[in-house]
Design an enzyme around this catalytic site. Sequence first.
Site, PDB file in Angstrom:
ATOM      1  N   HIS A 106       0.848  -1.097   0.057  1.00  0.00           N
ATOM      2  CA  HIS A 106      -0.033  -0.016   0.009  1.00  0.00           C
ATOM      3  C   HIS A 106       0.869   1.288  -0.025  1.00  0.00           C
ATOM      4  O   HIS A 106       2.084   1.198   0.231  1.00  0.00           O
ATOM      5  CB  HIS A 106      -0.852  -0.154   1.319  1.00  0.00           C
ATOM      6  CG  HIS A 106      -0.062  -0.039   2.684  1.00  0.00           C
ATOM      7  ND1 HIS A 106       0.657   1.090   3.171  1.00  0.00           N
ATOM      8  CD2 HIS A 106       0.152  -0.955   3.326  1.00  0.00           C
ATOM      9  CE1 HIS A 106       1.097   0.700   4.263  1.00  0.00           C
ATOM     10  NE2 HIS A 106       1.100  -0.486   4.278  1.00  0.00           N
ATOM     11  N   GLY A 107       0.133   2.448  -0.281  1.00  0.00           N
ATOM     12  CA  GLY A 107       1.052   3.660  -0.220  1.00  0.00           C
ATOM     13  C   GLY A 107       1.269   4.144   1.190  1.00  0.00           C
ATOM     14  O   GLY A 107       0.560   3.759   2.168  1.00  0.00           O
TER      15      GLY A 107
ATOM     16  N   THR B 113       1.429   6.097   4.595  1.00  0.00           N
ATOM     17  CA  THR B 113       0.445   6.469   5.702  1.00  0.00           C
ATOM     18  C   THR B 113       1.051   7.563   6.522  1.00  0.00           C
ATOM     19  O   THR B 113       2.409   7.521   6.604  1.00  0.00           O
ATOM     20  CB  THR B 113      -0.346   5.408   6.357  1.00  0.00           C
ATOM     21  OG1 THR B 113       0.894   4.856   7.291  1.00  0.00           O
ATOM     22  CG2 THR B 113      -0.792   4.311   5.657  1.00  0.00           C
TER      23      THR B 113
ATOM     24  N   TRP C  10       1.365   7.378   9.560  1.00  0.00           N
ATOM     25  CA  TRP C  10       2.268   6.564  10.696  1.00  0.00           C
ATOM     26  C   TRP C  10       3.443   6.160   9.743  1.00  0.00           C
ATOM     27  O   TRP C  10       4.441   6.092  10.492  1.00  0.00           O
ATOM     28  CB  TRP C  10       1.314   5.426  11.236  1.00  0.00           C
ATOM     29  CG  TRP C  10       0.477   6.047  12.534  1.00  0.00           C
ATOM     30  CD1 TRP C  10      -0.082   7.237  12.643  1.00  0.00           C
ATOM     31  CD2 TRP C  10      -0.220   5.211  13.370  1.00  0.00           C
ATOM     32  NE1 TRP C  10      -0.741   7.321  13.457  1.00  0.00           N
ATOM     33  CE2 TRP C  10      -1.028   5.983  13.989  1.00  0.00           C
ATOM     34  CE3 TRP C  10      -0.441   3.668  13.457  1.00  0.00           C
ATOM     35  CZ2 TRP C  10      -1.691   5.456  15.003  1.00  0.00           C
ATOM     36  CZ3 TRP C  10      -1.169   3.248  14.196  1.00  0.00           C
ATOM     37  CH2 TRP C  10      -1.952   4.146  15.265  1.00  0.00           C
ATOM     38  N   ASN C  11       3.498   5.771   8.773  1.00  0.00           N
ATOM     39  CA  ASN C  11       4.551   5.541   7.933  1.00  0.00           C
ATOM     40  C   ASN C  11       5.610   6.371   7.828  1.00  0.00           C
ATOM     41  O   ASN C  11       6.757   6.466   8.018  1.00  0.00           O
ATOM     42  CB  ASN C  11       4.399   4.915   6.532  1.00  0.00           C
ATOM     43  CG  ASN C  11       3.543   3.769   6.236  1.00  0.00           C
ATOM     44  OD1 ASN C  11       3.070   3.417   5.594  1.00  0.00           O
ATOM     45  ND2 ASN C  11       3.944   2.828   7.350  1.00  0.00           N
TER      46      ASN C  11
ATOM     47  N   GLN D 164       2.344   0.381  12.956  1.00  0.00           N
ATOM     48  CA  GLN D 164       0.933  -0.001  12.533  1.00  0.00           C
ATOM     49  C   GLN D 164       0.393  -1.199  13.031  1.00  0.00           C
ATOM     50  O   GLN D 164      -0.367  -1.395  13.705  1.00  0.00           O
ATOM     51  CB  GLN D 164       0.491   0.484  11.072  1.00  0.00           C
ATOM     52  CG  GLN D 164       0.917   1.813  10.766  1.00  0.00           C
ATOM     53  CD  GLN D 164       0.596   2.317   9.475  1.00  0.00           C
ATOM     54  OE1 GLN D 164      -0.216   3.385   9.187  1.00  0.00           O
ATOM     55  NE2 GLN D 164       1.065   1.688   8.271  1.00  0.00           N
TER      56      GLN D 164
ATOM     57  N   ARG E 235      -5.622   1.256   4.618  1.00  0.00           N
ATOM     58  CA  ARG E 235      -4.631   1.730   3.680  1.00  0.00           C
ATOM     59  C   ARG E 235      -4.313   0.989   2.415  1.00  0.00           C
ATOM     60  O   ARG E 235      -4.168   1.084   1.453  1.00  0.00           O
ATOM     61  CB  ARG E 235      -3.429   1.748   4.626  1.00  0.00           C
ATOM     62  CG  ARG E 235      -2.829   0.643   5.157  1.00  0.00           C
ATOM     63  CD  ARG E 235      -1.689   1.005   6.367  1.00  0.00           C
ATOM     64  NE  ARG E 235      -1.198  -0.226   6.960  1.00  0.00           N
ATOM     65  CZ  ARG E 235      -1.391  -1.032   8.074  1.00  0.00           C
ATOM     66  NH1 ARG E 235      -2.630  -0.667   8.535  1.00  0.00           N
ATOM     67  NH2 ARG E 235      -0.666  -1.913   8.624  1.00  0.00           N
TER      68      ARG E 235
ATOM     69  N   GLU F 102      -1.455  -7.020   7.906  1.00  0.00           N
ATOM     70  CA  GLU F 102      -0.356  -7.033   8.522  1.00  0.00           C
ATOM     71  C   GLU F 102      -0.076  -7.723   9.746  1.00  0.00           C
ATOM     72  O   GLU F 102      -0.951  -8.255  10.441  1.00  0.00           O
ATOM     73  CB  GLU F 102       0.234  -5.464   8.740  1.00  0.00           C
ATOM     74  CG  GLU F 102       1.699  -5.451   9.330  1.00  0.00           C
ATOM     75  CD  GLU F 102       2.722  -5.767   8.387  1.00  0.00           C
ATOM     76  OE1 GLU F 102       2.982  -6.978   8.293  1.00  0.00           O
ATOM     77  OE2 GLU F 102       3.605  -4.922   8.074  1.00  0.00           O
TER      78      GLU F 102
ATOM     79  N   GLY G  26       3.770  -4.292   4.287  1.00  0.00           N
ATOM     80  CA  GLY G  26       5.386  -4.268   4.284  1.00  0.00           C
ATOM     81  C   GLY G  26       6.096  -5.579   5.019  1.00  0.00           C
ATOM     82  O   GLY G  26       6.593  -6.285   4.423  1.00  0.00           O
TER      83      GLY G  26
END
Length: 205
Positions: free
Chosen positions: A11-12, A14, A16-17, A23, A60, A84, A152
């Site tokens: 995903h793109g 966020t 928090w990223n 997350q 997300r 995740e 991820g």
Amino acid sequence: MLSMKILLVRHGETEWNSVNRLQGQLDSPVTARGHRQIAALIRALDGEEIDRVVSSPAGRAVAAAMPIAAHFACPIRFDARLIERGFGPLEGTVYPQLNDAQRRLFDTIYSGDPHVTPPNGESLAAAAARTIAALLAAGEAGDRCVCVVSHGQVIQAVISILDGHGAEHFPRYTHQNGSYSVLEYAAGRLSLVKWGIATHLLLRG
């Protein structure tokens, strides 16, 4: 034996990223940069004949899966096995703000043992196993090409396993937000073709 292509997408970015906040199975909004990453990904995949999108149900991931499915005018379904890894009490935290007990837990989780399980979380081995099961199920659908949207750490663990290493070697398989890997499904088995493709993200901001 006919084979099928699986495009495994992260995903793109966020919110928090962008600040390195863990997350896990919690969620945060996709940033403007994250939306640009998915737009760039769609342009990069434009020559593909994607028959179906399969996505984690996390917000997300849905934010990436929906525009991909719309662009390719294909159906989308959601599979909870693509979420995740669960990090238990560490979800929503950033490392510099952890107390001593939390840091010990964090260091244990990242110690290299894929069977370490945080309280109310799951081990990396278990998370990778369910993600692989979801990928196999996507492969069994009989499409020519499926785009799978996930996260991820589970993506990195799956790639490490398919590349002949254990899940614990996941850190070497960096998978940026908006990047993708190419897998092949044939005769009930998955194989790795190419991983961590991110050239489409260059100069995109």
